[in-house]
Design a protein around this motif. Sequence first.
Motif, mmCIF file in Angstrom:
data_model
loop_
_atom_site.group_PDB
_atom_site.id
_atom_site.type_symbol
_atom_site.label_atom_id
_atom_site.label_comp_id
_atom_site.label_asym_id
_atom_site.label_seq_id
_atom_site.Cartn_x
_atom_site.Cartn_y
_atom_site.Cartn_z
ATOM 1 N N ILE A 527 72.791 -18.834 -33.274
ATOM 2 C CA ILE A 527 71.911 -17.795 -33.948
ATOM 3 C C ILE A 527 71.778 -18.775 -34.696
ATOM 4 O O ILE A 527 72.207 -19.630 -35.194
ATOM 5 N N GLY A 528 70.023 -19.512 -34.633
ATOM 6 C CA GLY A 528 69.440 -20.624 -35.026
ATOM 7 C C GLY A 528 68.458 -19.653 -35.953
ATOM 8 O O GLY A 528 67.852 -18.544 -35.905
ATOM 9 N N VAL A 532 65.653 -16.353 -36.413
ATOM 10 C CA VAL A 532 66.079 -15.369 -37.620
ATOM 11 C C VAL A 532 64.675 -15.373 -38.229
ATOM 12 O O VAL A 532 63.846 -14.457 -38.900
ATOM 13 N N GLU A 533 64.143 -16.690 -39.047
ATOM 14 C CA GLU A 533 63.249 -16.608 -39.650
ATOM 15 C C GLU A 533 61.237 -16.252 -39.323
ATOM 16 O O GLU A 533 61.448 -15.487 -39.623
ATOM 17 N N SER A 534 61.292 -17.164 -38.382
ATOM 18 C CA SER A 534 60.095 -16.666 -37.469
ATOM 19 C C SER A 534 60.206 -14.895 -37.156
ATOM 20 O O SER A 534 59.091 -14.219 -37.594
ATOM 21 N N ALA A 535 61.429 -14.195 -36.733
ATOM 22 C CA ALA A 535 61.688 -13.288 -37.162
ATOM 23 C C ALA A 535 61.065 -12.240 -38.265
ATOM 24 O O ALA A 535 60.258 -11.049 -37.869
ATOM 25 N N ALA A 591 71.553 -10.776 -33.389
ATOM 26 C CA ALA A 591 71.060 -11.242 -34.936
ATOM 27 C C ALA A 591 71.683 -10.485 -36.495
ATOM 28 O O ALA A 591 70.176 -10.813 -37.139
ATOM 29 N N THR A 592 71.473 -9.475 -36.007
ATOM 30 C CA THR A 592 71.785 -8.492 -37.407
ATOM 31 C C THR A 592 71.919 -8.881 -38.712
ATOM 32 O O THR A 592 73.134 -9.442 -38.319
ATOM 33 N N PRO A 593 70.702 -9.347 -39.500
ATOM 34 C CA PRO A 593 71.085 -9.813 -40.862
ATOM 35 C C PRO A 593 72.213 -8.699 -41.556
ATOM 36 O O PRO A 593 72.627 -7.601 -41.697
ATOM 37 N N ASP A 594 73.541 -9.992 -41.813
ATOM 38 C CA ASP A 594 74.162 -9.426 -42.893
ATOM 39 C C ASP A 594 73.682 -8.620 -44.070
ATOM 40 O O ASP A 594 74.200 -8.185 -44.904
#
Length: 653
Positions: A527-528, A532-535, A591-594
């Motif tokens: 995962i880049g 995740v930041e742009s999401a 890509a779910t953030p923990d």
Amino acid sequence: MTQAVYPVRAQFAQRARIDRAEYERLYAQSVAQPDTFWGAVAQRLEWMTPPTQVKDTSFALADFRIRWYADGELNASVNCLDRHLAARGDKTALIFEPDDPAQPAQRISYRELHARVCQLANAMRQLGVRKGDRVTIYLPMIPEAAIAMLACARIGAIHMVVFGGFSAHSIADRVADCGSKLIITADQGLRGGKPVALKANVDAALKLPGTNSVETVLVVRHTHAAVDMQMPRDRWYDAVVDSQPTQCEPERMNAEDPLFILYTSGSTGKPKGVLHTTGGYLVYVSYTHEAVFDLREDDVYWCTADVGWITGHSYIVYGPLANGATALMFEGVPNYPDVSRFWQVIDKHAVTIFYTAPTAIRALMREGDEPVQRTSRKSLRLLGTVGEPINPEAWRWYHEVVGDARCPIVDTWWQTETGGILIAPLPGATDLKPGSATRPVFGVLPALVDASGQVLEGEAEGNLVLLDSWPGQMRTVYGDHQRFIDTYFKTYPGTYFTGDGCRRDSDGDYWITGRVDDVINVSGHRIGTAEVESALVSHPKVAEAAVVGFPHDLKGQGIYAYVTLIAGEAPSDELRAELVRHVRAEIGPIATPDHLQWAPGLPKTRSGKIMRRILRKIAEAGSSQLAPDRLGDTSTLADPSVVDALVKERLAK
Ligand code: 6R9
């Protein structure tokens, strides 16, 4: 540092294809005379025009080229199917083990697989798919996934598989980038008894901008759930395919014609379309599959990866089938109906070679020995791992409990970009060390460099580069050759930079330490952080976001997000949950953030660069490590008080 060494087992070495002396001899030849070596290896395939040229490569920027077997012609599906019909027509090519163990398993012979691939290939031609066209495959782990890949190869279409865990947005981005004409999907997938709405995700993707290239959606009836069919765009797979002839003239492909595109995450921007070509890729995956797994005619080989990842492409479909092996495809998950499932499947199908990811081993290790020990696993003779570094504790459990201390473990290091395995022990040749991928395979020249690009000799730790090409190497980033050069060949000119850190011990064995760039490896999935930041920032309430990895017991690494809200928005648990849902919708559940921490500000240099090093430390650390003097140099920060605020918030949790 004292290291446990597990010497090659004599019983294994006696029957192995390659012993230590043979490895030393072949490796020396492969690097001294690559043309002779790879010219001979290429004869394992069936060529329509045998190549007279072998290696034509240079990593030097002024003279850059990567071509292998450039005047050869072949068809990958012929090599995986037709070639085996005479001697192995009735041999099982694929064993399909469904999600629900109460449903019957299927065994598909090479003859039947050939017929089914030809039927789909004919159907695709009828739908107007031609050589060079891109076809998206978004399927569960069912035989049709392999059939679709091989049918594309048969007619020279370039397949682009999207992992079933990606969302509509991710499908749309990829479809738009490669401009595919056709999507092959299923009504639903099944994982652990739960349906996955594949067709609905495709429908949502095709409503998004950039997806107009898609003319047809072929839908496999899998769970038979009701789905929207939008005629004439959507067609049932069986209605179009079952009536087709079971023979199909294969396309003649140049060795350097594209075979597939597979998107993977990098440190910046959107995922890259990694492009692999036909000849070198097939030579490389078939040879490494045979050598690293010490393949025998009667093996039952099971790789638990999903075909949506490179491991599924190279070591479920192309490598094993090019070798005429029997490969198992498993639709389900390790803990359904219970945590003994993997081991039950091994007994049910008498699996001899088992290849999985460290994250699965760690999760199953947590469940204790009993779920393993209630099964026999007598059929097993070799174990493998891939995707991330394996911690020695998990290695030993895998070795002792799963393999009853009988089976060697091959820890295989490689990447989407490398096409096949580059560093791994050969089970009859290499002493094993828990946590080390050990030695380069044939033709592979690893080196370690320091930050300035200086090559480090002997025992050392540095950045892992490759000094020369191997046949399975990616050839370009689809549609953006400059990005290919910039990403891999400019950091340390004259070499391919892997993005991994690595240590070489005093015996010359390699220990991969993990990514040194902004890529997070979550349960073996790349995962880049930029993705995740742009999401996150695409959410209207988010002003800014920074994402880093942190050590996670089960997943290897977890995703830690710092979020700054726009002025006037207040943090709340509801908003946190909403942002997590938003990332899942934008990228997919993987890509779910923990953790999502509110950040009134982010630590930046005076030139505005986010200092991720500090954010990583805060995410990683237990409270004792968060003393200000443990965070390293913060003197270049524009506003050091930002860090104090983040640490305070972290400690308050
Ligand atoms: C095949 C695959 C590639 C990245 C790679 C590295 C990590 C893969 C590993 C490993 C340590 C191993 N990685 N295998 N790290 N030991 N045996 O996983 O491809 O999804 O592109 O990931 O995975 O960091 O750079 P991909």
